[in-house]
Motif scaffolding. Structure first.
Motif, PDB file in Angstrom:
ATOM      1  N   TYR A   1       0.807  -1.215   0.000  1.00 19.67           N
ATOM      2  CA  TYR A   1       0.000   0.000   0.000  1.00 19.67           C
ATOM      3  C   TYR A   1       0.845   1.272   0.000  1.00 19.67           C
ATOM      4  O   TYR A   1       1.932   1.310   0.568  1.00 19.67           O
ATOM      5  CB  TYR A   1      -0.916   0.032   1.235  1.00 19.67           C
ATOM      6  CG  TYR A   1      -1.926  -1.079   1.283  1.00 19.67           C
ATOM      7  CD1 TYR A   1      -3.026  -1.077   0.423  1.00 19.67           C
ATOM      8  CD2 TYR A   1      -1.790  -2.136   2.167  1.00 19.67           C
ATOM      9  CE1 TYR A   1      -3.967  -2.092   0.463  1.00 19.67           C
ATOM     10  CE2 TYR A   1      -2.724  -3.162   2.219  1.00 19.67           C
ATOM     11  CZ  TYR A   1      -3.805  -3.136   1.361  1.00 19.67           C
ATOM     12  OH  TYR A   1      -4.734  -4.145   1.398  1.00 19.67           O
ATOM     13  N   THR A   2       0.288   2.328  -0.589  1.00 20.69           N
ATOM     14  CA  THR A   2       0.900   3.651  -0.537  1.00 20.69           C
ATOM     15  C   THR A   2       0.571   4.309   0.793  1.00 20.69           C
ATOM     16  O   THR A   2      -0.201   3.767   1.598  1.00 20.69           O
ATOM     17  CB  THR A   2       0.363   4.545  -1.668  1.00 20.69           C
ATOM     18  OG1 THR A   2      -1.030   4.837  -1.404  1.00 20.69           O
ATOM     19  CG2 THR A   2       0.501   3.867  -3.022  1.00 20.69           C
ATOM     20  N   ALA A   3       1.118   5.504   1.010  1.00 26.71           N
ATOM     21  CA  ALA A   3       0.815   6.251   2.236  1.00 26.71           C
ATOM     22  C   ALA A   3      -0.668   6.580   2.343  1.00 26.71           C
ATOM     23  O   ALA A   3      -1.202   6.754   3.442  1.00 26.71           O
ATOM     24  CB  ALA A   3       1.644   7.534   2.277  1.00 26.71           C
ATOM     25  N   ASN A   4      -1.355   6.661   1.195  1.00 26.37           N
ATOM     26  CA  ASN A   4      -2.804   6.914   1.197  1.00 26.37           C
ATOM     27  C   ASN A   4      -3.614   5.630   1.265  1.00 26.37           C
ATOM     28  O   ASN A   4      -4.814   5.633   1.039  1.00 26.37           O
ATOM     29  CB  ASN A   4      -3.203   7.700  -0.062  1.00 26.37           C
ATOM     30  CG  ASN A   4      -2.714   9.134   0.002  1.00 26.37           C
ATOM     31  OD1 ASN A   4      -2.716   9.741   1.066  1.00 26.37           O
ATOM     32  ND2 ASN A   4      -2.278   9.675  -1.120  1.00 26.37           N
ATOM     33  N   LYS A   5      -2.932   4.515   1.560  1.00 25.10           N
ATOM     34  CA  LYS A   5      -3.559   3.197   1.719  1.00 25.10           C
ATOM     35  C   LYS A   5      -4.197   2.696   0.430  1.00 25.10           C
ATOM     36  O   LYS A   5      -5.168   1.943   0.445  1.00 25.10           O
ATOM     37  CB  LYS A   5      -4.576   3.214   2.873  1.00 25.10           C
ATOM     38  CG  LYS A   5      -3.967   3.600   4.213  1.00 25.10           C
ATOM     39  CD  LYS A   5      -4.965   3.542   5.350  1.00 25.10           C
ATOM     40  CE  LYS A   5      -4.312   3.947   6.677  1.00 25.10           C
ATOM     41  NZ  LYS A   5      -5.249   3.926   7.809  1.00 25.10           N
ATOM     42  N   ARG A   6      -3.616   3.126  -0.682  1.00 27.01           N
ATOM     43  CA  ARG A   6      -4.045   2.614  -1.982  1.00 27.01           C
ATOM     44  C   ARG A   6      -3.093   1.525  -2.440  1.00 27.01           C
ATOM     45  O   ARG A   6      -1.899   1.566  -2.140  1.00 27.01           O
ATOM     46  CB  ARG A   6      -4.073   3.747  -3.017  1.00 27.01           C
ATOM     47  CG  ARG A   6      -5.151   4.789  -2.729  1.00 27.01           C
ATOM     48  CD  ARG A   6      -5.095   5.919  -3.724  1.00 27.01           C
ATOM     49  NE  ARG A   6      -6.109   6.927  -3.445  1.00 27.01           N
ATOM     50  CZ  ARG A   6      -6.105   8.152  -3.927  1.00 27.01           C
ATOM     51  NH1 ARG A   6      -5.105   8.541  -4.729  1.00 27.01           N
ATOM     52  NH2 ARG A   6      -7.054   9.003  -3.632  1.00 27.01           N
TER      53      ARG A   6
END
Length: 612
Positions: free
Chosen positions: A90-95
């Motif tokens: 996941y990315t920092a934006n939880k994507r």
């Protein structure tokens, strides 16, 4: 050359009826010293053990991948991957990230979230009497109570939810050898009861066990560091912040104390780490008979992480930068162990024989590119030190920052047949290059290194990581003042002019770090615009277990001062900061103008959007 076996057929070809250790890896099996399962497998093999690796087992259905090799004589080992599984996914934006870098063809469906927990629970269900030893960065950084960003809650030691019998933290060569030797001495099949008794009688350095109070070897001693319990931390963020300072300081000492934390009626006992590997020990780890290739089962498939490192060489272990948001020193330690020139040259020669090698090394580096062979001038002082960083808030007077040995490595590698050019792909610490040591010889060598780096080892773009422009935020990050970046860019541009080179400097920046405001980011945008940058290498701060920044982000307190630290947490707050990276995009202009007007920063509107 051979690979460690991964299937029953491969065992049969070796005429092996039984195995001593079976490793389960959440990464694809690449037989290379940058892949943890390969390192641990090869280290155990060198000790005379029969070892197999099961890469990316299917955790659904009938668990056949977990059963196919049977039970090992000593233990199961869990190597969850070179990256934390959640950061990997996941990315920092939880994507969801575009691909899983450590899986064939970047597939996302070959590893579970938290594989340490998932794999251990399955093995405990299938083989309840076989010890399970967990390690790798996922377990290492979750060895005590930690904040989990993806679940948005405080979690206990990963031994608790996983049910594992032992956790090895940090770099695993020394502890895994010690453990294996102890178990082999028993000359029998090891079960959980025997394993537990052995760990109680012979506590292993650099391991964590979850024990009842009466099982703690020698009981709780006066010199133990007794942390606030997990349950207290759940209700008191200050307790969690206070705990972390002890954890980090003990991780960065030559002679650490034992750490104990109560968790749900039991006690997580963190035995002190080993001292850093010697050069001979590190050479031994890198000189093992790796094929430097993915297992043949991946023929025709692309493993992104392997493609990135296949023609690179790691020169050293450890990092004394101590950056507040980084996990390297928490896992590898701050003390540098460097490989010998002979070991490095041996690996480079092996790379020149690989298929498709065209003469270009992508990186001669390490956790930081230019810390090779650096250490304290007086090691007795280092043995007493507990500073998390040797270069923040200023470079330690006891630190030798001479780059001459690193230059010698570059020269020796570039002189080898088959090497056309060696690049430095790891991040360069320009504060080490610019530091005035007070010794003119060292200063002259460091200037020479800077020039050779820029003229001979840059593939058109040199990566550096100032991270921010605000000195207040940089201090919280444990990074040097942005004034040093101006100095370094001036030197970089001057060398490029003198040598008629057309190279770029690529700076990395972070938004939403604890202590950073939207106004700080607006000023960053204006400053970097004035420097003619349109930023590419940027990221939103991701709270990962066991960093100062994560503890500040979660608790709202700096672990060392216990003073309040504000952090952007909501998506709206984080977006307000991130958009300033992209001030030059028409789609961002109106939102940025609105925010700057709300801040009353008409001066920044002029700097960003009015033509000169």
């Amino acid at each position: 050359m051979h690979f460690l076996p991964t299937t029953k057929k491969e065992l049969e070809r070796l005429n092996w009826d039984t195995l001593d250790v079976i490793l389960f890896s959440a990464d694809a099996y690449v037989d290379h010293p940058s892949f943890a399962a390969a390192v641990i497998g090869r280290i155990l093999e060198a000790e005379g053990l029969k070892v197999a690796i099961v890469p990316q087992p299917d955790w659904h259905g009938d668990y056949r991948d977990f059963k196919k090799l049977g039970r090992p004589r000593l233990f199961f080992g869990i190597a969850p991957g070179a990256m934390d599984s959640m950061v990997n996914k996941y990315t920092a934006n939880k994507r969801l990230r575009s691909e899983d870098a450590y899986s064939p063809d970047g597939r996302h469906d070959l590893r579970p979230e938290y594989p340490t927990i998932v794999y251990t629970r399955i093995l405990k269900e299938l083989f309840p009497d076989v010890p399970v030893v967990i390690g790798g960065i996922e377990a290492s950084l979750r060895r005590l109570t930690h904040y989990d960003y993806w679940q948005d809650r405080l979690m206990p030691t990963i031994l608790h939810p996983s049910g594992a019998d032992l956790l090895i933290y940090g770099m695993g060569e020394k502890p895994i050898i010690s453990l294996a030797q102890l178990l082999m001495e028993q000359d029998c099949e090891i079960d959980v009861k025997m394993f537990s008794n052995l760990m109680s009688r012979y506590p292993q350095k650099q391991t964590v066990s979850l024990l009842m109070k009466n099982e703690i070897p020698n009981g709780i001693r006066p010199d133990d560091i007794l942390l606030h319990s997990h349950e207290e931390c759940l209700h008191n963020k200050k307790a969690q912040a206070e705990n972390f300072r002890h954890i980090e300081e003990e991780s960065n000492k030559y002679e650490a104390q034992r750490i104990i934390q109560e968790v749900d009626g039991r006690y997580a006992v963190v035995n002190p780490p080993y001292q850093p590997l010697s050069q001979d020990e590190l050479d031994h780890s890198f000189d093992l008979p790796y094929t430097h290739l993915p297992h043949p089962k991946y023929k025709g498939k692309r493993i992104p992480a392997y493609e990135m490192i296949r023609f690179s060489v790691c020169l050293h272990r450890g990092c004394f930068g101590g950056c507040a948001f980084c996990t390297i020193s928490a896992h590898q330690g701050k003390f540098i162990t460097s490989r010998s020139k002979e070991s490095i040259i041996k690996e480079v020669k092996a790379i020149t024989q690989l298929p498709d090698f065209k003469g270009h090394l992508s990186d001669l580096g390490g956790p930081s590119a230019n810390m090779y062979a650096m250490h304290g001038k007086n090691l007795d002082l280092c043995h007493k030190c507990k500073r998390p960083s040797c270069i923040h808030p200023q470079v330690c007077k006891n630190l030798n920052t001479d780059h001459s040995q690193l230059l010698d490595i570059y020269h020796a590698v570039d002189a080898l047949p088959g090497i056309k050019k060696s690049f430095i792909g790891s991040g360069v610490r320009y504060d080490l290059l610019l530091h005035d040591t007070g010794d003119e010889h060292t200063n002259r060598v460091n200037r020479q290194y800077t020039e050779e780096l820029i003229t001979k080892h840059v593939s058109g773009r040199l990566k550096v990581a100032p991270e921010h422009t605000s000195d207040r935020v940089l201090d919280l990050m444990r990074k040097p003042s942005f004034k040093l970046f101006y100095d370094f860019k001036r030197i970089f541009d001057d060398i490029n002019r003198r040598k008629n080179l057309r190279q770029q400097i690529i700076p990395y920046f972070i938004s939403s770090h604890p202590g950073c405001t939207a106004e700080d980011m607006a000023e960053l945008a204006a400053i970097t615009k004035d420097l003619n940058f349109q930023l590419e290498q940027v990221q939103d701060f991701t709270p990962t277990p066991m960093t100062v920044s994560t503890e500040a982000w979660y608790t709202g307190l700096h672990p060392y001062t216990l003073q309040p630290v504000w952090s952007a947490k909501t998506q709206k707050e984080k977006l307000a900061q991130r958009q300033f990276f992209f001030w030059y995009k028409p789609s961002e202009k109106q939102n940025i103008l609105r925010l700057l007007r709300q801040m009353g920063r008409s001066d920044l509107i002029r700097r960003l959007f009015e033509r000169k």
